[in-house]
Structure formats: C-alpha cells, structure tokens
Design a protein around this motif. Structure first.
Motif, PDB file in Angstrom:
ATOM      1  N   ASP A  96     -30.333  34.801  -8.077  1.00  0.00           N
ATOM      2  CA  ASP A  96     -30.439  35.221  -6.676  1.00  0.00           C
ATOM      3  C   ASP A  96     -29.068  35.115  -6.029  1.00  0.00           C
ATOM      4  O   ASP A  96     -28.229  34.291  -6.441  1.00  0.00           O
ATOM      5  N   ASP A  97     -28.855  35.943  -5.016  1.00  0.00           N
ATOM      6  CA  ASP A  97     -27.618  35.823  -4.239  1.00  0.00           C
ATOM      7  C   ASP A  97     -27.568  34.447  -3.589  1.00  0.00           C
ATOM      8  O   ASP A  97     -28.585  33.918  -3.135  1.00  0.00           O
ATOM      9  N   GLU A 107     -25.705  32.174  -0.672  1.00  0.00           N
ATOM     10  CA  GLU A 107     -24.898  32.290   0.548  1.00  0.00           C
ATOM     11  C   GLU A 107     -23.730  31.308   0.499  1.00  0.00           C
ATOM     12  O   GLU A 107     -23.901  30.121   0.199  1.00  0.00           O
ATOM     13  N   TYR A 162     -19.198  31.700  -8.788  1.00  0.00           N
ATOM     14  CA  TYR A 162     -18.344  32.318  -7.783  1.00  0.00           C
ATOM     15  C   TYR A 162     -17.690  33.573  -8.356  1.00  0.00           C
ATOM     16  O   TYR A 162     -17.190  33.563  -9.479  1.00  0.00           O
ATOM     17  N   ASN A 163     -17.682  34.631  -7.569  1.00  0.00           N
ATOM     18  CA  ASN A 163     -16.983  35.847  -7.941  1.00  0.00           C
ATOM     19  C   ASN A 163     -15.612  35.853  -7.283  1.00  0.00           C
ATOM     20  O   ASN A 163     -15.492  35.729  -6.065  1.00  0.00           O
ATOM     21  N   TRP A 193     -15.734  35.777 -12.915  1.00  0.00           N
ATOM     22  CA  TRP A 193     -16.681  34.784 -12.407  1.00  0.00           C
ATOM     23  C   TRP A 193     -16.319  33.405 -12.948  1.00  0.00           C
ATOM     24  O   TRP A 193     -15.877  33.272 -14.087  1.00  0.00           O
ATOM     25  N   LYS A 224     -18.095  36.393  -3.349  1.00  0.00           N
ATOM     26  CA  LYS A 224     -19.550  36.254  -3.281  1.00  0.00           C
ATOM     27  C   LYS A 224     -19.980  35.242  -4.329  1.00  0.00           C
ATOM     28  O   LYS A 224     -19.166  34.770  -5.137  1.00  0.00           O
ATOM     29  N   VAL A 252     -23.655  33.803  -6.781  1.00  0.00           N
ATOM     30  CA  VAL A 252     -25.053  33.893  -7.199  1.00  0.00           C
ATOM     31  C   VAL A 252     -25.451  32.542  -7.780  1.00  0.00           C
ATOM     32  O   VAL A 252     -24.593  31.742  -8.187  1.00  0.00           O
TER      33      VAL A 252
END
Length: 324
Positions: free
Chosen positions: A153-154, A156, A207-208, A214, A195, A197
């Motif tokens: 999932d994404d 935040e 982390y991207n 990643w 972003k 996930v």
C-alpha cells in the motif's frame, strides 16, 4: 470313572497351554518396550506382535518361531538405532522466492510430525500441501507453503523528506526486491524521498529516491525533513562537494542522449559541485559554483541508474545538480 477321565482330557486339550514371551531389546540387550506374552494351543500358528519403536529399526530376531511350541527362553526382537532423515519445509512467495530460511523438522525414526505455515504469515497463505502430517523415515521429505507477500500500500510520508546514509546502503529497482543494484548508495550521502510504500506482510517501508531506485527503511539510514525546501535545491550540503579520494566504482553505460546546451547549476552561490574525470572515477580539483552555467554535451545513464552530464571540457557532473 471313565467319564471323568474323558472330561479332564477334553478340558486339557481345549485350553491355551503354551506361553511364549516376546522381548523388545536393542543391540546391547537394553529393554526398549514392555514384553508381550502370547498363549496358544500346541502347534497352532503364532502371529508375531511386531512393534514400531521411534528411533529404532528392527534388525534381527532371536529364537524365531511360527508355531506354538514350548520355548522357555522366549523370542527376542532386536532393534538398532537409526537416525531419521529430516523433513524440510519451504516458505515461498508467489514468485517462488524464499521468504525465510527453510525449516528442518527432526525427530526419531517413525515418530509422527506435522508441517505448519509461518505463524506471522498465515493470513497471506495461498497454497499449501493437502496433507502436512506423516512419520519420520530414512528418506528426506519436503513440503512447500506459498504466501502472497507482495501486497503493498502507499505509505504517507512527510513533505520534503530526506534520508542520509550512515553506511554504504544497497538499493533496488523495485520495493521488496531480492537482488540489489550493482552499486550501493555511498556512505554519508543525502537523498530526497519522493514517495514510499509499505509491505503488508512485514510492514517494511520502502523509500523511492526517484525513478527505479528504492531503499528499505530498515537499512542503515537516517530520515529527516527540511521545512524550507525549494525544488531548485535538490540536495542540501552536497555530500560529494567534499574532497573524496576513495570512491572508485566499476560501471557500464546503458543509455546516452545528446544535449548540447547551456544549463544552470541548481545550488546556491555559496555551494559548489564536485566534478569528475570519469563518473565515480578521479575527482578533479576544479569545482562549479551553484547558480553558474555549464555547457552539457550529453547525458549518460549508468547501470546503477545514476545519470551523469558530460561537459564540453570532457569532465562529468551528476545530472541531479543541474537544471535540465
């Protein structure tokens, strides 16, 4: 008088008058199980009371007999110790990759066992053997459990989040990747996070850092935010701006593109950018200050996904410091 004798003879013939004791011992004569006493008529068929004893295998029989005939010594079933082969349990994701080390179940020969899925991954189980029970034998037995652990999932993240490496840190072309890219992030460098996930299976956050790069939040990194951040300032305190003499990488060019134009360095005028004779090769003493313009001939993408700008003098600057 004759009738009484006849009755006694009939009674004597009809009773079980032969007793045979069966013993269960190891090769040293030690008792392994309680003995069994068999009774039967003379010359009747004798059915041997075999026993399965965990950790042992029957090797020989002493005083073996198939009928009831007098035997004051008894019958001895002699067992040798034998190691059972292990039961190996594999836990894989839907790509066939192991999500944990194989489990080795061990026990005495002929003892029962039960293979089980990982307790923490039961909710992700999608395929498993029809029968997971059995007995240890002299042959290796294998079981396989399949889990759908790739669910993500994404996640935040805070605005303007950065990470700083506290060691050389491996990076991957996708979250939860198994094979890292050929080159890690160098020690004590700072990178912006675009972003993130989170894996549903083990709640690992990825982390991207831009493109297909990643890094796991479980690596040796420190995360922080910068309250006042502008898009022009891609990195603060350029980590490669310091004198670095021990960076040397082997790389190959996987893509290139001609630019042939002036571009501006994104850093402010109090910062300067390291230039290289070749990407990750020898550092050149000449540096370029932030806000200045340089002429870029082409861009080169290396197999670690870094992109370098070749200047008109043949030197190189990482493209992330340029307003391309």
């Amino acid at each position: 008088m004759e009738n009484n004798l006849l009755k006694d003879n009939v009674k004597k013939i009809s009773r079980d008058d032969i007793e045979i004791e069966v013993h269960y011992i190891d090769s040293n004569g030690n008792k392994l199980a309680d003995s069994t006493t068999l009774t039967g008529h003379y010359l009747d068929s004798l059915k041997m009371p075999w026993k399965t004893i965990p950790g042992y295998v029957l090797s020989s029989i002493q005083n073996f007999q198939q009928t009831f005939i007098p035997n004051s010594d008894g019958i001895y079933l002699i067992y040798f110790t034998q190691m059972a082969a292990p039961v190996i349990v594999y836990h894989r994701n839907t790509k066939g990759e192991l999500i944990s080390d194989p489990q080795y179940l061990t026990g005495d020969l002929n003892k029962s066992y039960q293979a089980e899925p990982l307790p923490e991954a039961r909710n992700f189980l999608v395929d498993y053997p029809n029968d997971v029970t059995g007995r240890f034998s002299d042959k290796v037995q294998e079981y396989e459990f399949i889990y759908d652990t790739m669910q993500m999932d994404d996640f935040e993240i805070e605005k303007n989040l950065f990470i700083q490496t506290k060691n050389n840190v491996p990076v991957y072309e996708q979250p939860a990747g198994k094979q890292p890219l050929s080159q890690p992030l160098p020690y004590d460098t700072t990178w912006r996070v675009f972003k993130a996930v989170k894996e549903n299976y083990n709640e690992t956050v990825w982390y991207n850092l831009g493109g297909d790069i990643w890094v796991s939040a479980n690596e040796d990194i420190k995360s922080f935010t910068i309250k006042q951040f502008s898009e022009e300032k891609k990195l603060l305190d350029n980590p490669l701006g310091a004198a670095v003499t021990n960076i040397s990488f082997t790389y190959s060019v996987i893509n290139s593109m001609d630019i042939n134009r002036q571009v501006r360095i994104l850093f402010y005028d109090y910062q300067d950018i390291t230039t290289w004779e070749t990407p990750y090769g020898t550092i050149i003493n000449t540096r370029y200050q932030g806000g200045k313009s340089v002429y870029v001939k082409k861009l080169l993408q290396l197999d670690n996904n870094s992109v370098w700008a070749q200047l008109d003098n043949g030197n190189y600057i990482e493209s992330k410091y340029l307003n391309l």
